[in-house]
Motif scaffolding. Structure first.
Motif, short mmCIF file in Angstrom:
data_model
loop_
_atom_site.label_atom_id
_atom_site.label_comp_id
_atom_site.label_asym_id
_atom_site.label_seq_id
_atom_site.Cartn_x
_atom_site.Cartn_y
_atom_site.Cartn_z
N LEU A 79 0.81 -1.22 0.00
CA LEU A 79 0.00 0.00 0.00
C LEU A 79 0.84 1.27 0.00
O LEU A 79 0.31 2.36 0.11
N ASP A 80 2.17 1.11 -0.09
CA ASP A 80 3.07 2.26 -0.02
C ASP A 80 2.80 3.07 1.25
O ASP A 80 2.84 4.29 1.26
N ASP A 81 2.52 2.38 2.33
CA ASP A 81 2.15 3.06 3.58
C ASP A 81 2.99 2.49 4.72
O ASP A 81 2.65 1.49 5.33
N PHE A 82 4.10 3.17 4.99
CA PHE A 82 4.98 2.72 6.06
C PHE A 82 4.27 2.77 7.42
O PHE A 82 4.48 1.93 8.28
N GLY A 83 3.42 3.78 7.60
CA GLY A 83 2.72 3.92 8.87
C GLY A 83 1.79 2.76 9.15
O GLY A 83 1.67 2.28 10.29
N GLY A 84 1.12 2.26 8.12
CA GLY A 84 0.24 1.11 8.29
C GLY A 84 1.00 -0.13 8.70
O GLY A 84 0.52 -0.94 9.50
N ASN A 85 2.21 -0.28 8.15
CA ASN A 85 3.03 -1.43 8.51
C ASN A 85 3.40 -1.40 9.99
O ASN A 85 3.35 -2.41 10.69
N VAL A 86 3.75 -0.20 10.49
CA VAL A 86 4.09 -0.06 11.90
C VAL A 86 2.87 -0.33 12.77
O VAL A 86 2.94 -1.03 13.78
N ALA A 87 1.70 0.20 12.37
CA ALA A 87 0.48 0.02 13.15
C ALA A 87 0.09 -1.45 13.25
O ALA A 87 -0.31 -1.94 14.32
N ALA A 88 0.21 -2.18 12.14
CA ALA A 88 -0.13 -3.60 12.16
C ALA A 88 0.82 -4.37 13.08
O ALA A 88 0.39 -5.22 13.88
N PHE A 89 2.10 -4.05 12.99
CA PHE A 89 3.09 -4.74 13.84
C PHE A 89 2.80 -4.46 15.31
O PHE A 89 2.76 -5.39 16.13
N GLU A 90 2.62 -3.20 15.66
CA GLU A 90 2.35 -2.84 17.06
C GLU A 90 1.17 -3.62 17.60
O GLU A 90 1.21 -4.15 18.71
N THR A 91 0.10 -3.66 16.83
CA THR A 91 -1.13 -4.28 17.31
C THR A 91 -0.95 -5.78 17.50
O THR A 91 -1.59 -6.39 18.38
N MET A 92 -0.09 -6.39 16.70
CA MET A 92 0.21 -7.81 16.88
C MET A 92 0.71 -8.11 18.29
O MET A 92 0.56 -9.22 18.79
N ALA A 93 1.31 -7.11 18.93
CA ALA A 93 1.90 -7.32 20.26
C ALA A 93 0.86 -7.53 21.34
O ALA A 93 1.20 -7.87 22.48
N LEU A 94 -0.42 -7.34 21.03
CA LEU A 94 -1.47 -7.64 22.00
C LEU A 94 -1.69 -9.14 22.15
O LEU A 94 -2.29 -9.58 23.12
N GLY A 95 -1.21 -9.91 21.18
CA GLY A 95 -1.37 -11.35 21.21
C GLY A 95 -0.07 -12.06 21.53
O GLY A 95 0.77 -11.56 22.29
N ASP A 96 0.10 -13.22 20.94
CA ASP A 96 1.31 -14.02 21.17
C ASP A 96 2.51 -13.31 20.54
O ASP A 96 2.50 -12.96 19.35
N LEU A 97 3.56 -13.12 21.32
CA LEU A 97 4.68 -12.30 20.86
C LEU A 97 5.62 -13.05 19.93
O LEU A 97 6.42 -12.42 19.22
N SER A 98 5.54 -14.38 19.88
CA SER A 98 6.30 -15.11 18.86
C SER A 98 5.76 -14.78 17.48
O SER A 98 6.52 -14.64 16.52
N VAL A 99 4.44 -14.64 17.37
CA VAL A 99 3.84 -14.22 16.10
C VAL A 99 4.35 -12.83 15.73
O VAL A 99 4.71 -12.56 14.58
N LEU A 100 4.38 -11.95 16.72
CA LEU A 100 4.87 -10.58 16.48
C LEU A 100 6.27 -10.59 15.89
O LEU A 100 6.57 -9.93 14.89
N VAL A 101 7.17 -11.35 16.51
CA VAL A 101 8.57 -11.35 16.08
C VAL A 101 8.72 -12.03 14.72
O VAL A 101 9.48 -11.56 13.86
N LYS A 102 8.01 -13.12 14.52
CA LYS A 102 8.06 -13.80 13.21
C LYS A 102 7.57 -12.85 12.11
O LYS A 102 8.15 -12.75 11.03
N PHE A 103 6.50 -12.13 12.42
CA PHE A 103 5.94 -11.13 11.51
C PHE A 103 6.98 -10.06 11.21
O PHE A 103 7.19 -9.67 10.05
#
Length: 641
Positions: A79-103
């Motif tokens: 989407l040419d949207d660096f901010g969206g990439n950061v937002a998606a990553f951050e929100t992943m941290a509400l769940g399992d953090l292995s998924v976050l790091v793999k992501f």
């Protein structure tokens, strides 16, 4: 009597404020996490191999639903949207953090290296497959013998002009790639950082695309071992890699900043090798931006659990009457509410960082100065955010007593999985050292040198502020003394809650520590001291200046957000939260202000009373404040029967 502010306070307003422009994207990520909540409840019972496969499956699922490619160009599925990439990553941290790091490894580090360090030929060949997770990869930078000192990596990439190939080699055990996510099981390729040697000349560290596996089997010359059980994040397949004269085509050099011709001629648009190296690393700042945000989000989970528990769990009290809620005890308020306030501050500091990241990385003409400022802000925010995660999660665990020790209640995983955040994507101490050096560079750029006149001008500017603050302090001291004569608990002077005053205090600490360390460094070198030894002696002082800088920019971002809010009870509450954060920080480091005559003992006591008052006042909205963090109930344990 019903408190009119808490009665009219709308948690949805704060939730929307925190979610920001990416609210819809964050909602989609939360839904993905809810659908895979078994990772939180069941993963402690799974064998390592099962856990890793489930984590990979969630990453593949995220890719299929389009949650992974925000930062990539549109033509490759993004989407040419660096901010969206950061937002998606951050929100992943509400769940399992292995998924976050793999992501993060797949789409941020591996994909980010190809995107930011490669050119069109690499983008065309790999980016679409990376964004869709058809090509899983690793980011092979760290080595056993060289962690933070990337410039001294031992792996070599020697150009063979006869075959037009680079020969990748691990010359010794210290040069093996270590702790590499996605390496042990799933990575099919890696962005490998190595010393680029052309015609016998070493041109420093560059990155190359190097295949690791084909159809699940390691390729000739590549040896990979599992790093084994770790303190946390055992759903991530970290491995170590050796290369035994592995050959890759010349075109595999990620050549945005430097290239090698078929004949073996090295060229770069950046002549200075040090500047070239730091420019290359600067393009990868996304990792630090994301990790800091992930730490802050994980802290929100811990605080939500602990605050809700404290608002329901009862202990002790007057005989014959109901036991008292934990959150009604003053000390329990002291344990949690300043942490909640700091989390809000860091959230808005992170939001400002993500916005700057988006703007600068979307602008190919962004100046070097702006990029350098972004790198400094990213380093400072990442360090403060991840250290806060470590401290806050531990405090929340203790605040939940025995319930906090049970794995089902998430603190075990939160503690273990976030612990490494303080050292990956840059060791926090090293990052603050970089911030401190940057501050000295800014001082030199502003005044032209670090000589006595320049430093005097820098300090002189503070003297005016010091005089103004002492004038305020004298008036407040008199009011406190007057109040103390007639009351046990005097309400501190109103100017303590003045955000301009709070910001001035943090700014004064920042500028004074920076100017002081500049004087020490210059004095030591003027006296003929060895520069390295002089720097080593002043290192702790430099780190204090860097931390003070980070605290100021975070609080400034918080105030900017509060001031932009419309009038209403939510803004009033956020103003109190901002004051609690600032005064808690001043109280924490009050020795610094006392030693330098910036606070009297009476003033310091009044700040402590103000913190107590704010904690009591904000207790009424403590649960709504953490509810606004937006952690789905499906991801939270039920600590009480």
């Amino acid at each position: 009597m019903t408190d009119p502010v808490s009665d009219s306070f709308d948690v949805r307003v704060l939730a929307a404020l925190l979610d920001g422009e990416y609210a819809a994207l964050r909602t989609r990520v939360k839904q993905l996490l809810i659908e895979n909540a078994d990772l939180i409840t069941d993963s402690t019972e799974w064998p390592k191999e099962v856990y890793r496969e489930r984590v990979r499956d969630v990453v593949l699922e995220a890719a299929k639903t389009g949650l992974t490619g925000s930062g990539f160009p549109v033509e490759y599925g993004g989407l040419d949207d660096f901010g969206g990439n950061v937002a998606a990553f951050e929100t992943m941290a509400l769940g399992d953090l292995s998924v976050l790091v793999k992501f993060g490894v797949q789409f941020g580090l591996f994909g980010g290296a190809i995107h930011q360090l490669g050119t069109k030929r690499h983008h065309d060949a790999y980016l679409a497959d990376i964004a869709s997770a058809r090509l899983l990869g690793a980011f092979a930078m760290t080595e056993t013998g060289h962690g933070s000192n990337v410039q001294a990596l031992g792996t070599t990439a020697r150009y063979d002009s006869a075959t037009q190939e680079f020969v990748i080699n691990t010359p010794d055990e210290a040069s093996r790639k270590e702790y590499i996510g996605n390496a042990a099981c799933h990575g099919e390729a890696a962005a490998v950082f190595a010393q680029l040697i052309v015609d016998g000349e070493n041109h420093g560290v560059h990155a190359l695309f190097v295949p690791l596996r084909r159809k699940g089997k390691t390729l000739p010359g590549v040896r990979i071992e599992d790093c084994g059980p770790k303190l946390g994040l055992n759903g991530v397949d970290n491995g170590r890699i050796w290369f035994d004269h592995v050959r890759v085509p010349r075109e595999n050099l990620l050549n945005r900043y430097a290239d090698v011709s078929p004949e073996g001629a090295y060229s770069s648009s950046i002549e200075n090798p040090d500047r070239r190296f730091f420019t290359m690393l600067g393009t990868l700042v996304q990792g630090r931006v994301c990790v800091g945000g992930g730490g802050i989000q994980a802290t929100k989970v811990a605080l939500t659990i602990a605050t809700r528990y404290a608002d329901a769990r009862r202990q002790f009290g007057v005989p014959g009457k109901p036991e008292v809620l934990l959150l009604d005890y003053g000390q329990h308020q002291r344990r949690l509410l300043p942490l909640i306030a700091r989390t809000y501050a860091l959230h808005f500091g992170q939001e400002r960082l993500a916005r700057d990241f988006k703007e600068i990385f979307s602008d190919p003409d962004a100046s070097e100065r702006r990029r350098r400022a972004l790198e400094s802000r990213a380093a400072a925010t990442k360090a403060l955010g991840t250290w806060h995660a470590t401290n806050a999660i531990q405090e929340c665990r203790e605040a939940c007593g025995g319930a906090g020790y049970l794995a089902i209640n998430r603190f075990a995983a939160l503690k273990a999985d976030t612990d490494v955040f303080t050292t990956f994507e840059g060791d926090n101490t090293i990052l603050l050292q970089l911030v401190g050096k940057g501050r000295l560079t800014d001082l030199r750029d502003e005044f032209g040198s670090l000589d006595g006149v320049a430093v005097a001008r820098f300090v002189g500017r503070q003297a005016i502020e010091t005089l103004a603050e002492k004038t305020i302090a004298r008036a407040v001291i008199e009011r406190v003394r007057d109040a103390a004569r007639g009351h046990d608990e005097a309400e501190p002077g109103g100017d303590l809650l003045d955000h301009d005053y709070q910001l001035a205090m943090l700014r004064t600490r920042e500028e004074r520590t920076t100017s002081s360390v500049a004087r020490r460094l210059k004095g030591g070198m003027d006296a003929g001291g060895d520069p390295a030894e002089v720097f080593s002696r002043c290192q702790h002082h430099l780190l204090a200046a860097a931390a003070a800088h980070g605290e100021r920019i975070v609080f400034e971002a918080f105030l900017t957000k509060v001031q932009a809010m419309p009038e209403g009870p939510e803004r009033d509450v956020m103003s109190q939260v901002a004051s609690l954060h600032a005064l808690s920080e001043i109280e924490r480091d009050r020795a610094w202000w006392l030693e330098r005559g910036r606070l009297s003992t009476e003033r310091a006591k009044s700040i402590t009373r103000a913190v107590d008052m704010l904690c009591r006042d904000l207790r009424r909205v403590a649960v709504p404040l953490v509810d606004a963090f937006g952690v789905p109930d499906e991801l939270l344990p039920e600590l009480l029967p």
